[in-house]
Design a protein around this motif. Sequence first.
Motif, PDB file in Angstrom:
ATOM      1  N   TRP A 272       0.799  -1.223   0.000  1.00  0.00           N
ATOM      2  CA  TRP A 272       0.000   0.000   0.000  1.00  0.00           C
ATOM      3  C   TRP A 272       0.828   1.266   0.000  1.00  0.00           C
ATOM      4  O   TRP A 272       0.298   2.367   0.006  1.00  0.00           O
ATOM      5  CB  TRP A 272      -0.923   0.020   1.226  1.00  0.00           C
ATOM      6  CG  TRP A 272      -1.857  -1.142   1.283  1.00  0.00           C
ATOM      7  CD1 TRP A 272      -2.475  -1.732   0.221  1.00  0.00           C
ATOM      8  CD2 TRP A 272      -2.273  -1.860   2.441  1.00  0.00           C
ATOM      9  NE1 TRP A 272      -3.240  -2.765   0.652  1.00  0.00           N
ATOM     10  CE2 TRP A 272      -3.154  -2.869   2.007  1.00  0.00           C
ATOM     11  CE3 TRP A 272      -2.016  -1.735   3.798  1.00  0.00           C
ATOM     12  CZ2 TRP A 272      -3.757  -3.759   2.889  1.00  0.00           C
ATOM     13  CZ3 TRP A 272      -2.617  -2.616   4.666  1.00  0.00           C
ATOM     14  CH2 TRP A 272      -3.472  -3.612   4.209  1.00  0.00           C
ATOM     15  N   GLY A 273       2.145   1.112   0.061  1.00  0.00           N
ATOM     16  CA  GLY A 273       2.983   2.296  -0.024  1.00  0.00           C
ATOM     17  C   GLY A 273       3.148   3.032   1.290  1.00  0.00           C
ATOM     18  O   GLY A 273       3.634   4.148   1.304  1.00  0.00           O
TER      19      GLY A 273
ATOM     20  N   PHE B 171       9.094  14.860   6.829  1.00  0.00           N
ATOM     21  CA  PHE B 171       9.936  15.149   5.668  1.00  0.00           C
ATOM     22  C   PHE B 171       9.478  14.435   4.390  1.00  0.00           C
ATOM     23  O   PHE B 171      10.125  14.539   3.371  1.00  0.00           O
ATOM     24  CB  PHE B 171      11.395  14.767   5.963  1.00  0.00           C
ATOM     25  CG  PHE B 171      12.012  15.550   7.077  1.00  0.00           C
ATOM     26  CD1 PHE B 171      12.484  16.839   6.849  1.00  0.00           C
ATOM     27  CD2 PHE B 171      12.109  15.028   8.356  1.00  0.00           C
ATOM     28  CE1 PHE B 171      13.046  17.575   7.873  1.00  0.00           C
ATOM     29  CE2 PHE B 171      12.664  15.763   9.394  1.00  0.00           C
ATOM     30  CZ  PHE B 171      13.133  17.038   9.152  1.00  0.00           C
ATOM     31  N   GLY B 172       8.395  13.674   4.447  1.00  0.00           N
ATOM     32  CA  GLY B 172       8.006  12.894   3.278  1.00  0.00           C
ATOM     33  C   GLY B 172       7.054  13.629   2.350  1.00  0.00           C
ATOM     34  O   GLY B 172       6.611  14.745   2.620  1.00  0.00           O
ATOM     35  N   TRP B 173       6.782  13.010   1.235  1.00  0.00           N
ATOM     36  CA  TRP B 173       5.736  13.504   0.349  1.00  0.00           C
ATOM     37  C   TRP B 173       5.096  12.335  -0.341  1.00  0.00           C
ATOM     38  O   TRP B 173       5.656  11.245  -0.392  1.00  0.00           O
ATOM     39  CB  TRP B 173       6.279  14.512  -0.674  1.00  0.00           C
ATOM     40  CG  TRP B 173       7.433  13.996  -1.508  1.00  0.00           C
ATOM     41  CD1 TRP B 173       8.751  14.189  -1.268  1.00  0.00           C
ATOM     42  CD2 TRP B 173       7.346  13.196  -2.704  1.00  0.00           C
ATOM     43  NE1 TRP B 173       9.508  13.563  -2.222  1.00  0.00           N
ATOM     44  CE2 TRP B 173       8.679  12.952  -3.123  1.00  0.00           C
ATOM     45  CE3 TRP B 173       6.299  12.681  -3.463  1.00  0.00           C
ATOM     46  CZ2 TRP B 173       8.974  12.202  -4.261  1.00  0.00           C
ATOM     47  CZ3 TRP B 173       6.595  11.927  -4.588  1.00  0.00           C
ATOM     48  CH2 TRP B 173       7.929  11.700  -4.981  1.00  0.00           C
ATOM     49  N   ARG B 174       3.881  12.531  -0.860  1.00  0.00           N
ATOM     50  CA  ARG B 174       3.215  11.480  -1.622  1.00  0.00           C
ATOM     51  C   ARG B 174       2.404  12.104  -2.742  1.00  0.00           C
ATOM     52  O   ARG B 174       1.766  13.134  -2.568  1.00  0.00           O
ATOM     53  CB  ARG B 174       2.333  10.610  -0.725  1.00  0.00           C
ATOM     54  CG  ARG B 174       1.301  11.360   0.069  1.00  0.00           C
ATOM     55  CD  ARG B 174       0.537  10.432   0.986  1.00  0.00           C
ATOM     56  NE  ARG B 174      -0.361   9.573   0.238  1.00  0.00           N
ATOM     57  CZ  ARG B 174      -0.713   8.350   0.623  1.00  0.00           C
ATOM     58  NH1 ARG B 174      -0.247   7.862   1.737  1.00  0.00           N
ATOM     59  NH2 ARG B 174      -1.542   7.625  -0.091  1.00  0.00           N
ATOM     60  N   GLY B 175       2.489  11.488  -3.897  1.00  0.00           N
ATOM     61  CA  GLY B 175       1.765  12.017  -5.045  1.00  0.00           C
ATOM     62  C   GLY B 175       1.075  10.900  -5.794  1.00  0.00           C
ATOM     63  O   GLY B 175       1.570   9.776  -5.850  1.00  0.00           O
ATOM     64  N   GLU B 176      -0.108  11.196  -6.330  1.00  0.00           N
ATOM     65  CA  GLU B 176      -0.843  10.186  -7.083  1.00  0.00           C
ATOM     66  C   GLU B 176      -0.995  10.614  -8.531  1.00  0.00           C
ATOM     67  O   GLU B 176      -1.134  11.800  -8.830  1.00  0.00           O
ATOM     68  CB  GLU B 176      -2.217   9.956  -6.442  1.00  0.00           C
ATOM     69  CG  GLU B 176      -2.112   9.170  -5.153  1.00  0.00           C
ATOM     70  CD  GLU B 176      -3.407   9.127  -4.383  1.00  0.00           C
ATOM     71  OE1 GLU B 176      -4.469   9.076  -5.036  1.00  0.00           O
ATOM     72  OE2 GLU B 176      -3.354   9.160  -3.142  1.00  0.00           O
ATOM     73  N   ALA B 414       3.305   7.570  -5.836  1.00  0.00           N
ATOM     74  CA  ALA B 414       4.741   7.732  -5.616  1.00  0.00           C
ATOM     75  C   ALA B 414       4.910   8.288  -4.214  1.00  0.00           C
ATOM     76  O   ALA B 414       4.221   9.220  -3.829  1.00  0.00           O
ATOM     77  CB  ALA B 414       5.341   8.689  -6.637  1.00  0.00           C
ATOM     78  N   ARG B 415       5.810   7.665  -3.445  1.00  0.00           N
ATOM     79  CA  ARG B 415       5.909   8.090  -2.057  1.00  0.00           C
ATOM     80  C   ARG B 415       7.346   8.125  -1.606  1.00  0.00           C
ATOM     81  O   ARG B 415       8.144   7.245  -1.910  1.00  0.00           O
ATOM     82  CB  ARG B 415       5.133   7.123  -1.179  1.00  0.00           C
ATOM     83  CG  ARG B 415       5.116   7.543   0.258  1.00  0.00           C
ATOM     84  CD  ARG B 415       4.002   6.848   0.980  1.00  0.00           C
ATOM     85  NE  ARG B 415       4.035   7.193   2.379  1.00  0.00           N
ATOM     86  CZ  ARG B 415       4.768   6.543   3.267  1.00  0.00           C
ATOM     87  NH1 ARG B 415       5.505   5.542   2.883  1.00  0.00           N
ATOM     88  NH2 ARG B 415       4.750   6.904   4.523  1.00  0.00           N
ATOM     89  N   HIS B 416       7.641   9.171  -0.863  1.00  0.00           N
ATOM     90  CA  HIS B 416       8.979   9.311  -0.298  1.00  0.00           C
ATOM     91  C   HIS B 416       8.833   9.374   1.212  1.00  0.00           C
ATOM     92  O   HIS B 416       8.145  10.249   1.738  1.00  0.00           O
ATOM     93  CB  HIS B 416       9.633  10.581  -0.840  1.00  0.00           C
ATOM     94  CG  HIS B 416      10.953  10.876  -0.214  1.00  0.00           C
ATOM     95  ND1 HIS B 416      12.054  10.070  -0.398  1.00  0.00           N
ATOM     96  CD2 HIS B 416      11.351  11.858   0.629  1.00  0.00           C
ATOM     97  CE1 HIS B 416      13.075  10.564   0.294  1.00  0.00           C
ATOM     98  NE2 HIS B 416      12.667  11.654   0.926  1.00  0.00           N
ATOM     99  N   ASP B 417       9.441   8.424   1.917  1.00  0.00           N
ATOM    100  CA  ASP B 417       9.384   8.423   3.379  1.00  0.00           C
ATOM    101  C   ASP B 417      10.779   8.170   3.918  1.00  0.00           C
ATOM    102  O   ASP B 417      11.245   7.037   3.976  1.00  0.00           O
ATOM    103  CB  ASP B 417       8.430   7.322   3.866  1.00  0.00           C
ATOM    104  CG  ASP B 417       8.303   7.310   5.378  1.00  0.00           C
ATOM    105  OD1 ASP B 417       9.095   8.005   6.052  1.00  0.00           O
ATOM    106  OD2 ASP B 417       7.423   6.599   5.883  1.00  0.00           O
TER     107      ASP B 417
END
Lengths: 342, 508
Positions: A272-273, B171-176, B414-417
């Motif tokens: 699920w990310g 500090f993360g971001w997420r985009g669809e 897309a996800r940055h963690d």
Amino acid sequence: MTDPQLALASDIAIWASLAVLALALISFSAHLAVTGTARERAASVKVAERVRVGAGTDSQTEARDGREIDAPEPTGPTTTAVEPPTVSHPAEVTRRWGIIGVQLTWLATFGVVGGTILRGVSVQRWPLGNMYEFAIVAASFALIVYSTWSLKRDRLWLGPFVVLPVMAVLGAGKIWYTEASQLMPALDNTMWLSIHVTLATLSVALFIIGAALGVAFLLRDSAEKRNRIRGWLAGLPQADKLETMTYGIHIFAFPLWTFTLITGAIWAEVAWGRYWGWDPKEIWTFIIWVVYAAYLHSRATSGWTKRHATYVALLGMLCIILNYTVVNLLITGLHSYSGVST
Amino acid sequence: MRTAIYLLLLLAAAAFPGSIFPQRSVDPVQVRTFFENNPDLAPWLDRVLLFDVFSSPWFASIYLLLMISLVGCIIPRMRQHWRSIRAQPPPAPQRLTRLPARADGTVATDGREALAAAREALKAKGYRLRDAEDGDLWVTGEKGYLKETGNLLFHLALLGVIVAFAAGNLFGWRGEIIIQEGQSWTATAGTFDTLNFSPLADEGDIPTFTVELNKLDVAFESQADGAQFGQPRRFDGLATVEVPGQEPEQQEFAVNHPISVAGDSIFLLGNGYAPIVTIRDPDGEVLYSDAVTFLPQDNNYASEGAIKVTARDPGLGLVGGFLPTLRIDPELGMTSSFPGLVDPVLALTAFEGNLFPDGRPQSVFNIDTDQMTQLTDEEGNPVAMLIRPGEYFELPDGTTVEFDGIIRWAGLLARHDPGRMPALGFAIATTVGLALMLGIKRRRIYVRINPEHPINGPMQTLVSIGGQSKGSDPGLQAVVDDVLLRITGTTGGRTNTPKTHHRDKDTV
């Protein structure tokens, strides 16, 4: 993809095991009743001897036991009152009922494990995809743990405490029965499905046995406190022994539940990310973990009694039950895999 | 410790409402639905932040208090543990009889030899011994310091997990983004369909890369009955990823198998159909030809979408549904009965006029009919078309709408963690800590030697052993017995304690 013949065979195996477990429960209960009353009688004989009116009671004991026992067990009821060490543990009482109970439990273990394997073969995957499969695997683990344990130690008295919840688990599984079928893609990950859910079922099985021991402890403890250890309660070990075992099971189950949580987070990240998103099932996994953490703390805190600590452990069990029933059936989330039509 | 118990139970109780009420952070749509269904109750619940439990101050205050109590507990304990690791085990008590585990034996040697044998036995079992002083007739051994080390490690690692989780949320971001088969997409802040930054992240954190969706295979359950029928069974995709300065790379991906790009991951979260539609004017000139993304509305992929033809004057808008498997329901009308493509149809109505009134921003999945009129046939009924692939429909003015085929689209996240790997590391450390803390026993064994020198008779020495453990320890007696056995074994002697003396009477 699914083989209906094998799935049917699996269902029959589980149903048959339920029936066998019912018989095992009866035998185990008979065992507790027999050992309990025998110990109670032995204790009263001891008291009677202390006040020096032992002779009549002795012959009574002999007569009764003589009728009961025709198995090859050594019978020596007359020595009961003479040798103090054996009084609290009358080995001459028949263990036949308990032995039958264990044998039936072994039979049911093979039945449930076999049924689970057949189910897995019929759907050609790890049989952990819905509530029903979760129930039969958890029941398998609980039975395996109990059956193996009973090989190493005398755990006949524990039988009813394990068999009854296992029957409840299997019954719940039957209520929320799901046809054998394939999985949705989010679940179709052999590695994480097998690791995460196997750990979950194994720790739930251990928590169930832990809770059973906890209940046994609470009952026996209240009887000891009131100094009235009557009937089947006399067939149980002493309260502090039961409490030590309760804790011993939990310190196995808690790290396993921690692993369940971590592997679940890893799987959630892959599927699920995000590894943690406060989905209802994640919340409940967390709640259960926190409650059992509180149990371990309360066990180590001098101000808390063992009774209170055990209540916390049983609260954890309540959370597990809610997680399996309410969260699976009534709350919608990403973990809505129960397979039950609503 | 007592504070910790109450705070833990309170934390569990506080998390509970988060599972009964829909949470904005998880599913804002469900929260809106809840508001619509419970217009009186919802605002009150909202006032105590029951739709934002996990970001609410009252939830935060519990876990912050828990962390403070943890730190306040851990620091003194670390100091104490450090001291106890370097300190010697304490002297043996004068009387060992009060200890929970005991064993006695007699050996046929003098005291010095017996003491040496005792030290040897304890050392062989891995106990740390108190330094010997001349004239001592006792020895203390201690073992299991790793239990406390594991305990401290567990609690510190738990703090680490929380900090890493917080870092990911800061500090993360997420985009669809939705990409159709064959489409290529370059990631920049403006090209995402939705993009969320954490408080301390901004557009500069998004790396540049291009993703082309080559293929998406989807399969649904068509054999089983009941609730399982129509359940998705497989989503497999093939994508080409290109990072500037590197060779393009083709990657397979699936629901459980994200695309990896520039150290981050792209996850497959959704999918649907994009019918290819060509619209020609009465002269046969192509006005519009594209694959149109339709959004699934239910589990059978009954989807909604809109086509906006700006090349025509006045503008033409087509809106309606795409049904992968058409079923005419007597009550619901046209629905889909299976998510796979069994009998796909496009069911559309047509509007004419200004497609973008006042240049307002609008959804690509719907049309704004404020300044448009619905097209009607000669009898005045609204134009409704039902087209299957390969068919076309002619509007009253001769414009044709042709349904050429269907491709799929993938909804990607897309996800940055930055916190996820540290969180994993700390989580593994907690389990190591747990295993040490629950698996290892901290034990002290004391041995006292009492030499007896009878005038007539062989020399003999009494060996008394006592054991002590932190917490419950059913195995302690066995350890004490074993130490005695080792001592008598090396010196020749006998044990006085019956082996079962301290054992379980009830459970044997």
